[in-house]
Write an enzyme that holds these catalytic residues in place. Structure first.
Site, PDB file in Angstrom:
ATOM      1  N   ARG A   1     -12.198 -13.808  15.832  1.00 49.41           N
ATOM      2  CA  ARG A   1     -11.214 -14.580  15.049  1.00 49.41           C
ATOM      3  C   ARG A   1     -10.119 -15.117  15.969  1.00 49.41           C
ATOM      4  O   ARG A   1      -9.694 -16.272  15.849  1.00 49.41           O
ATOM      5  CB  ARG A   1     -10.540 -13.687  13.992  1.00 49.41           C
TER       6      ARG A   1
ATOM      7  N   TYR B   1       3.729   2.807   3.088  1.00 55.26           N
ATOM      8  CA  TYR B   1       4.022   1.384   3.304  1.00 55.26           C
ATOM      9  C   TYR B   1       5.440   1.033   2.812  1.00 55.26           C
ATOM     10  O   TYR B   1       6.202   0.346   3.494  1.00 55.26           O
ATOM     11  CB  TYR B   1       2.971   0.574   2.550  1.00 55.26           C
TER      12      TYR B   1
HETATM   13  N1  CAA Z   1       0.979   2.411 -11.980  1.00 59.04           N
HETATM   14  C1  CAA Z   1       0.779   3.498 -12.786  1.00 59.04           C
HETATM   15  N2  CAA Z   1      -0.356   4.197 -12.807  1.00 59.04           N
HETATM   16  C2  CAA Z   1      -1.327   3.802 -11.981  1.00 59.04           C
HETATM   17  C3  CAA Z   1      -1.198   2.709 -11.139  1.00 59.04           C
HETATM   18  C4  CAA Z   1       0.009   1.988 -11.184  1.00 59.04           C
HETATM   19  N3  CAA Z   1       0.211   0.905 -10.407  1.00 59.04           N
HETATM   20  N4  CAA Z   1      -2.337   2.565 -10.410  1.00 59.04           N
HETATM   21  C5  CAA Z   1      -3.156   3.563 -10.819  1.00 59.04           C
HETATM   22  N5  CAA Z   1      -2.545   4.292 -11.772  1.00 59.04           N
HETATM   23  C6  CAA Z   1      -3.085   5.419 -12.503  1.00 59.04           C
HETATM   24  C7  CAA Z   1      -4.486   5.129 -12.991  1.00 59.04           C
HETATM   25  O1  CAA Z   1      -4.457   4.521 -14.239  1.00 59.04           O
HETATM   26  C8  CAA Z   1      -5.098   6.527 -13.053  1.00 59.04           C
HETATM   27  O2  CAA Z   1      -4.627   7.183 -14.185  1.00 59.04           O
HETATM   28  P1  CAA Z   1      -5.496   8.345 -14.899  1.00 59.04           P
HETATM   29  O3  CAA Z   1      -5.669   9.425 -13.872  1.00 59.04           O
HETATM   30  O4  CAA Z   1      -4.647   8.742 -16.042  1.00 59.04           O
HETATM   31  O5  CAA Z   1      -6.770   7.684 -15.257  1.00 59.04           O
HETATM   32  C9  CAA Z   1      -4.460   7.162 -11.863  1.00 59.04           C
HETATM   33  O6  CAA Z   1      -3.232   6.483 -11.600  1.00 59.04           O
HETATM   34  C10 CAA Z   1      -5.337   7.010 -10.651  1.00 59.04           C
HETATM   35  O7  CAA Z   1      -4.813   7.846  -9.783  1.00 59.04           O
HETATM   36  P2  CAA Z   1      -5.684   8.335  -8.602  1.00 59.04           P
HETATM   37  O8  CAA Z   1      -5.043   9.538  -8.024  1.00 59.04           O
HETATM   38  O9  CAA Z   1      -7.117   8.430  -8.974  1.00 59.04           O
HETATM   39  O10 CAA Z   1      -5.478   7.085  -7.624  1.00 59.04           O
HETATM   40  P3  CAA Z   1      -6.561   6.372  -6.761  1.00 59.04           P
HETATM   41  O11 CAA Z   1      -7.071   7.295  -5.731  1.00 59.04           O
HETATM   42  O12 CAA Z   1      -7.521   5.702  -7.683  1.00 59.04           O
HETATM   43  O13 CAA Z   1      -5.682   5.312  -5.952  1.00 59.04           O
HETATM   44  C11 CAA Z   1      -4.619   3.233  -5.625  1.00 59.04           C
HETATM   45  C12 CAA Z   1      -5.003   4.352  -6.616  1.00 59.04           C
HETATM   46  C13 CAA Z   1      -5.762   2.871  -4.652  1.00 59.04           C
HETATM   47  C14 CAA Z   1      -3.424   3.559  -4.788  1.00 59.04           C
HETATM   48  C15 CAA Z   1      -4.368   2.090  -6.549  1.00 59.04           C
HETATM   49  O14 CAA Z   1      -3.361   2.473  -7.445  1.00 59.04           O
HETATM   50  C16 CAA Z   1      -3.941   0.820  -5.894  1.00 59.04           C
HETATM   51  O15 CAA Z   1      -4.716   0.149  -5.239  1.00 59.04           O
HETATM   52  N6  CAA Z   1      -2.675   0.443  -6.114  1.00 59.04           N
HETATM   53  C17 CAA Z   1      -2.150  -0.799  -5.667  1.00 59.04           C
HETATM   54  C18 CAA Z   1      -1.574  -0.640  -4.337  1.00 59.04           C
HETATM   55  C19 CAA Z   1      -1.009  -1.966  -3.920  1.00 59.04           C
HETATM   56  O16 CAA Z   1      -0.444  -2.729  -4.683  1.00 59.04           O
HETATM   57  N7  CAA Z   1      -1.146  -2.241  -2.650  1.00 59.04           N
HETATM   58  C20 CAA Z   1      -0.647  -3.455  -2.180  1.00 59.04           C
HETATM   59  C21 CAA Z   1      -1.453  -3.873  -1.001  1.00 59.04           C
HETATM   60  S1  CAA Z   1      -0.978  -5.487  -0.463  1.00 59.04           S
HETATM   61  C22 CAA Z   1       0.492  -5.228   0.244  1.00 59.04           C
HETATM   62  O17 CAA Z   1       0.961  -4.142   0.427  1.00 59.04           O
HETATM   63  C23 CAA Z   1       1.196  -6.476   0.679  1.00 59.04           C
HETATM   64  C24 CAA Z   1       2.569  -6.501   0.186  1.00 59.04           C
HETATM   65  O18 CAA Z   1       3.497  -6.279   0.952  1.00 59.04           O
HETATM   66  C25 CAA Z   1       2.821  -6.863  -1.204  1.00 59.04           C
END
Ligand code: CAA
Length: 240
Positions: free
Chosen positions: A39, A147
């Site tokens: 890249r 982060y």
């Molecule tokens: N708010 C509240 N609850 C949430 C949630 C949220 N945002 N995301 C997941 N949950 C809940 C789920 O509904 C689930 O609930 P139940 O257990 O009651 O079913 C539970 O949390 C899941 O928890 P886990 O422990 O199983 O979590 P996981 O291992 O599945 O991981 C995660 C979850 C991968 C962190 C996921 O939440 C995720 O991808 N979140 C988004 C992270 C994000 O926005 N990253 C941004 C990347 S881009 C960036 O960072 C650039 C920038 O500067 C903006």
């Protein structure tokens, strides 16, 4: 003579747009990268922008590459600390490694890179440092204690260094992008990402050029009185 600008993480995502935006504004840009050699090669061939590979989490590598760029191209007058990674997981699943990796690449790098350029900027009486923070450092984000801590840390770093350098002709500012249409954001699971987009008042992801244009302004002479600021660019998702 055109000023030299170094953009960390400068070949992909927001960094790519910043590198191209600064090139178009007449700066001599060096785009740092860490992986993706192919890249980097095609980016450089396509854009004419010099690329340099090193790990911004490595203090000594930052120093030696800045020394080399200074020798080969000229003194670094503009530094854009953009490199960043995610290792998302809720705290109860986050490993020490996931914490360390994100803090090292996203925050310690800002120290190491700024430390490498600061004496030259002080001696010349001019400099522009822009640190790319994030909405998630301002608002917090589920799954991102590492982060968010790093990105919030960048804001404190920015304000402190701005105070130290204001009398030396150097400005230090942060930009806090919201969710921008990059590979990093597209890697978020689609069902989660659509819920996030639904909370953006402007109704869409941001474009990388929308961050690059702000960088161009902040490095320009027109922005000489702006220092220690955090510019929020997030489509209204969080009003800091
Ligand atoms: N708010 C509240 N609850 C949430 C949630 C949220 N945002 N995301 C997941 N949950 C809940 C789920 O509904 C689930 O609930 P139940 O257990 O009651 O079913 C539970 O949390 C899941 O928890 P886990 O422990 O199983 O979590 P996981 O291992 O599945 O991981 C995660 C979850 C991968 C962190 C996921 O939440 C995720 O991808 N979140 C988004 C992270 C994000 O926005 N990253 C941004 C990347 S881009 C960036 O960072 C650039 C920038 O500067 C903006």
């Amino acid at each position: 003579m055109s000023k030299v600008a170094v953009v960390t993480g400068g070949i992909r995502g927001i960094g790519e747009a910043i590198s191209i935006g600064l090139r178009d504004a007449g700066y001599k840009v060096v785009a740092n990268y860490m992986s993706h050699d192919d890249r980097a090669k095609s980016f450089s061939e396509k854009t004419g922008i010099a690329v340099a590979k090193w790990d911004v989490g490595d203090f000594d590598a930052c120093q030696s590459h800045i020394d080399q760029i200074t020798k080969d191209i000229g003194p670094v007058e503009i530094l854009i600390n953009n490199a960043g990674i995610t290792r998302d997981a809720p705290l109860h699943k986050m490993t020490h490694q996931m914490w360390d990796d994100v803090l090292r690449v996203n925050l310690t790098s800002v120290f190491s890179m700024s430390r490498a350029v600061i004496n030259g900027m002080r001696e010349r009486g001019f400099g522009r440092i822009i640190n790319i923070s994030s909405i998630n450092g301002q608002a917090g984000q589920f799954g991102q204690v590492n982060y968010a801590a790093a990105k919030a840390g960048i804001v404190g770093f920015t304000k402190s260094l701005a105070l130290e350098t204001a009398s030396k002709g150097i400005t230090v500012n942060a930009i806090a992008p919201g969710y921008i249409d990059t590979e990093m954001v597209q890697a978020v699971e689609q069902s989660i990402l659509s819920k996030i987009i639904a909370r953006i008042p402007v109704g869409r992801l941001g474009h990388t050029q929308e961050i690059a244009r702000a960088v161009r302004f902040l490095v320009s002479d027109d922005a000489a009185f702006i220092t220690g600021s955090t510019l929020t660019i997030n489509g209204g998702q969080y009003m800091a």
